[in-house]
Motif scaffolding. Structure first.
Motif, PDB file in Angstrom:
ATOM      1  N   LYS A 254     -68.762 -65.024  11.365  1.00 59.77           N
ATOM      2  CA  LYS A 254     -68.774 -66.209  10.512  1.00 59.77           C
ATOM      3  C   LYS A 254     -67.316 -66.608  10.276  1.00 59.77           C
ATOM      4  CE  LYS A 254     -73.143 -66.295  10.312  1.00 59.77           C
ATOM      5  NZ  LYS A 254     -73.834 -67.396  11.037  1.00 59.77           N
ATOM      6  N   PRO A 255     -67.011 -67.859  10.540  1.00 54.04           N
ATOM      7  CA  PRO A 255     -65.598 -68.238  10.640  1.00 54.04           C
ATOM      8  C   PRO A 255     -64.882 -68.358   9.297  1.00 54.04           C
ATOM      9  CG  PRO A 255     -66.978 -70.168  10.857  1.00 54.04           C
ATOM     10  CD  PRO A 255     -67.913 -68.995  10.767  1.00 54.04           C
ATOM     11  N   VAL A 257     -60.667 -69.890   8.073  1.00 60.11           N
ATOM     12  CA  VAL A 257     -59.277 -70.152   8.407  1.00 60.11           C
ATOM     13  C   VAL A 257     -58.522 -70.359   7.100  1.00 60.11           C
ATOM     14  CG1 VAL A 257     -59.681 -72.632   8.797  1.00 60.11           C
ATOM     15  CG2 VAL A 257     -57.753 -71.530   9.902  1.00 60.11           C
ATOM     16  N   SER A 269     -64.121 -72.887   6.265  1.00 59.52           N
ATOM     17  CA  SER A 269     -64.792 -72.404   7.472  1.00 59.52           C
ATOM     18  C   SER A 269     -64.127 -72.970   8.708  1.00 59.52           C
ATOM     19  CB  SER A 269     -66.262 -72.825   7.464  1.00 59.52           C
ATOM     20  OG  SER A 269     -66.915 -72.277   6.361  1.00 59.52           O
ATOM     21  N   GLU A 270     -63.622 -74.189   8.603  1.00 57.99           N
ATOM     22  CA  GLU A 270     -63.024 -74.842   9.769  1.00 57.99           C
ATOM     23  C   GLU A 270     -61.727 -75.544   9.370  1.00 57.99           C
ATOM     24  OE1 GLU A 270     -65.826 -77.495  11.653  1.00 57.99           O
ATOM     25  OE2 GLU A 270     -67.484 -76.116  11.328  1.00 57.99           O
ATOM     26  N   PHE A 271     -60.776 -75.545  10.278  1.00 62.84           N
ATOM     27  CA  PHE A 271     -59.487 -76.193  10.005  1.00 62.84           C
ATOM     28  C   PHE A 271     -59.642 -77.682   9.697  1.00 62.84           C
ATOM     29  CE2 PHE A 271     -55.823 -78.664  11.301  1.00 62.84           C
ATOM     30  CZ  PHE A 271     -54.850 -78.103  10.489  1.00 62.84           C
ATOM     31  N   ARG A 272     -60.635 -78.297  10.362  1.00 62.88           N
ATOM     32  CA  ARG A 272     -60.925 -79.721  10.195  1.00 62.88           C
ATOM     33  C   ARG A 272     -60.925 -80.156   8.725  1.00 62.88           C
ATOM     34  NH1 ARG A 272     -66.110 -82.076  11.114  1.00 62.88           N
ATOM     35  NH2 ARG A 272     -67.153 -80.101  10.817  1.00 62.88           N
TER      36      ARG A 272
ATOM     37  N   ASP B  39     -56.391 -82.958  14.324  1.00 59.83           N
ATOM     38  CA  ASP B  39     -56.887 -82.571  12.999  1.00 59.83           C
ATOM     39  C   ASP B  39     -58.083 -81.623  13.023  1.00 59.83           C
ATOM     40  OD1 ASP B  39     -54.878 -83.991  11.873  1.00 59.83           O
ATOM     41  OD2 ASP B  39     -56.106 -85.680  11.201  1.00 59.83           O
ATOM     42  N   GLY B  40     -58.112 -80.728  13.986  1.00 56.03           N
ATOM     43  CA  GLY B  40     -59.169 -79.717  14.017  1.00 56.03           C
ATOM     44  C   GLY B  40     -60.518 -80.235  14.450  1.00 56.03           C
ATOM     45  N   TYR B  62     -63.285 -76.595  17.642  1.00 54.20           N
ATOM     46  CA  TYR B  62     -64.097 -75.784  18.557  1.00 54.20           C
ATOM     47  C   TYR B  62     -64.244 -76.466  19.922  1.00 54.20           C
ATOM     48  CZ  TYR B  62     -65.772 -73.356  14.307  1.00 54.20           C
ATOM     49  OH  TYR B  62     -65.882 -72.655  13.146  1.00 54.20           O
ATOM     50  N   TRP B  81     -62.862 -72.090  17.755  1.00 53.99           N
ATOM     51  CA  TRP B  81     -63.728 -71.228  18.570  1.00 53.99           C
ATOM     52  C   TRP B  81     -63.925 -71.800  19.970  1.00 53.99           C
ATOM     53  CZ3 TRP B  81     -68.279 -68.160  16.174  1.00 53.99           C
ATOM     54  CH2 TRP B  81     -67.827 -67.486  15.031  1.00 53.99           C
TER      55      TRP B  81
END
Lengths: 298, 230
Positions: A254-255, A257, A269-272, B39-40, B62, B81
């Motif tokens: 499970k991510p 960052v 959970s995500e860099f976004r 931006d990811g 990802y 990922w």
């Protein structure tokens, strides 16, 4: 799937912007968890004699001012209520158990979702963006905040099943993942008199850690114990009155960052969902390693 | 060299950028593309099949450059990922670190991670080469079938678990080997192969310092008497 977010600001000037910075993080993670969301915000603690009681009413248009009047009249406590839609925070001088007794007797349908000197809590069903707008998350101020966007996999979608989960005082946890032994954890804790409010796996994890801390463990020791006791997948993001703590299980499927600057620590959970943060291109961005405990103190 | 064509993800969606790269690139005559403000976002420059150089200027999400064919893609930042998952040919380079499953299932081409790659790097790789400048996380090259994983730093737990005919080279410490992975003698052909890949990846290193890990081939046939112990 689920999404987790957390933000701790290091400079006092940024406390006014906490909600403004964390709301797009939560909204962005709506893609990972569109069915419910929640946010716990931590403030400067109120005086030792006071507690903030986070409340939720499932009844549409619930009369919070009347609730407050009744509370003051029945208990003789002073108190201030801040209410918005289905949620309210009553800040008052009353023993926690006395408040719980009064609430159970007087308003059995109103749920106590958080207790502490620093914590304020919102969680409900719906898209995270919609919930953020409903409760004006962008206007929230504070020292740190932990949020969650849920895609339910193992128990019902309801406000009570939304994260963050709380146990004890000024402790909350959000979870991406799933535990496979929540019922054995639950049976173990229930035998010790610990009461559960839902059948959610995360509640078992949250109450387990809080129970270990009440038994004398530090949060770090409690987490170390959980590596043996909790079976399943997790990225846990936790907060207390003065820190934010992150840990991933051994498989780390499970991510998470982390982005850290001199001004803030942000977890997602995500860099976004961090890309909008000020000075993000100069941030130290890293992926937390499995079974390593990351802790940031105010 | 002609000026690169710039595509700005602050103004265009990932779908618009990818559709341009898939359908309109050859008509545009551009052979060098810069993608701004990643931006990811996920799936940037996925599914390419063109001789083009692409620079992604920032952190990507990802599946970046997934299924890549022929193109040379550089991420000037970190990758989320499954960067270059199922790569067929061409080169995908990550200047920062890569999250889980980098180069997963890759059939051909070269994946370069200049920083660390986290867990499951090269999982089920089927013929691609992966060079990691830093370290790799647990279960890297899990069930890897063909190709080469070169790790200049350390390797995490269970390296090469259930590996088939892929080869792993590690310069640093190996936390532990997975089931059926074994260290083997480093021969002259290995040193040549490592040198060749390090040169292609433009990463410095003495090929003779690496350890060779490959399959012990004991899992190839089911052995009921092994009681699941390998």
């Amino acid at each position: 799937m689920c999404g987790i977010v957390g933000l701790l600001v290091k400079r006092d000037e940024l406390r006014d912007q906490l909600g403004q910075l964390v709301t797009p993080m939560l909204d962005c993670m709506g893609t990972r968890g569109p069915d419910s969301a929640g946010l716990a915000v931590f403030h400067e603690p109120v005086a030792e004699s006071h507690r903030r009681f986070g409340l939720f009413s499932p009844q549409f248009g619930f009369d919070w001012p009347q609730f407050h009047q009744r509370f003051v009249r029945d208990t003789g406590s002073d108190g201030v209520i801040r209410c918005i839609d289905s949620h309210a925070t009553e800040t008052a001088t009353i023993a926690v158990n006395d408040f719980k007794e009064w609430l159970k007797d007087t308003y059995p349908n109103v749920h106590l979702i958080s207790v502490g000197r620093a914590i304020e809590m919102y969680k409900d069903e719906g898209h995270p963006g919609e919930i953020a707008a409903r409760f004006h998350f962008s206007e929230l101020t504070g020292t740190h905040a932990v949020g969650h966007t849920r895609m339910a996999t193992e128990s019902a979608i309801s406000p009570a099943h939304a994260h963050p989960y709380t146990a004890g005082e000024d402790f909350c946890l959000v979870h991406n993942g799933s535990l496979s032994n929540p019922y054995s954890i639950r049976r173990k804790l229930e035998r010790r008199g610990i009461v559960f409010e839902t059948d959610n796996d995360t509640e078992a994890g949250c109450r387990f850690l809080e129970w270990r801390m009440r038994e004398g463990d530090t949060l770090e020791q409690a987490i170390e114990t959980s590596f043996d006791e909790l079976d399943g997948f997790f990225t846990f993001l936790m907060a207390t009155d003065d820190r934010m703590v992150l840990v991933r299980d051994a498989f780390a499927c499970k991510p998470a960052v982390v982005a850290e600057t001199d001004d803030y620590v942000a977890v997602s959970s995500e860099f976004r969902s961090l890309a909008h943060l000020p000075n993000i291109n100069a941030a130290n961005v890293f992926e937390p390693a499995p079974e390593q405990i990351y802790s940031w103190t105010l | 060299m002609a000026r690169a064509l710039q595509l700005d993800l602050a103004k265009l969606s990932v779908r618009e950028v990818n559709q341009f790269l898939h359908d309109e690139l050859s008509a545009s005559g551009a052979d060098r593309i810069e993608i701004l403000n990643p931006d990811g976002n996920h799936s940037i420059a996925a599914g390419l099949d063109a001789d083009v150089v692409i620079d992604i200027l920032g952190h990507a999400g990802y599946f970046t450059a997934g299924m890549n064919k022929r193109a040379s893609v550089t991420i000037h930042g970190n990758a989320g990922w499954s960067v270059a998952e199922n790569i067929m040919s061409g080169v995908v380079r990550v200047k920062g670190f890569a999250s889980e499953s980098a180069g997963a299932s890759g059939h051909g081409g070269l994946v370069i991670i200049e920083g660390d790659a986290s867990s499951r790097c090269g999982i089920s790789m089927k013929g691609c080469d992966i060079v990691v400048g830093g370290s790799v996380g647990h279960f890297s090259a899990f069930m890897a079938q063909a190709g080469t994983l070169v790790v200049c730093g350390d390797a995490g737990p269970n390296l090469g678990d259930s590996i088939y005919e892929a080869t792993i080279y590690v310069r640093g410490k190996i936390h532990s080997l997975g089931a059926d992975a074994q260290e083997e003698e480093l021969k002259g052909t290995d040193v040549e192969h490592i040198s060749h890949l390090l040169a292609a990846a433009e990463i410095d290193g003495d090929a003779r310092e690496f350890k060779r890990i490959a399959s012990a081939r004991k899992l190839y046939h089911w052995n009921a008497e092994a009681h699941q112990e390998y």
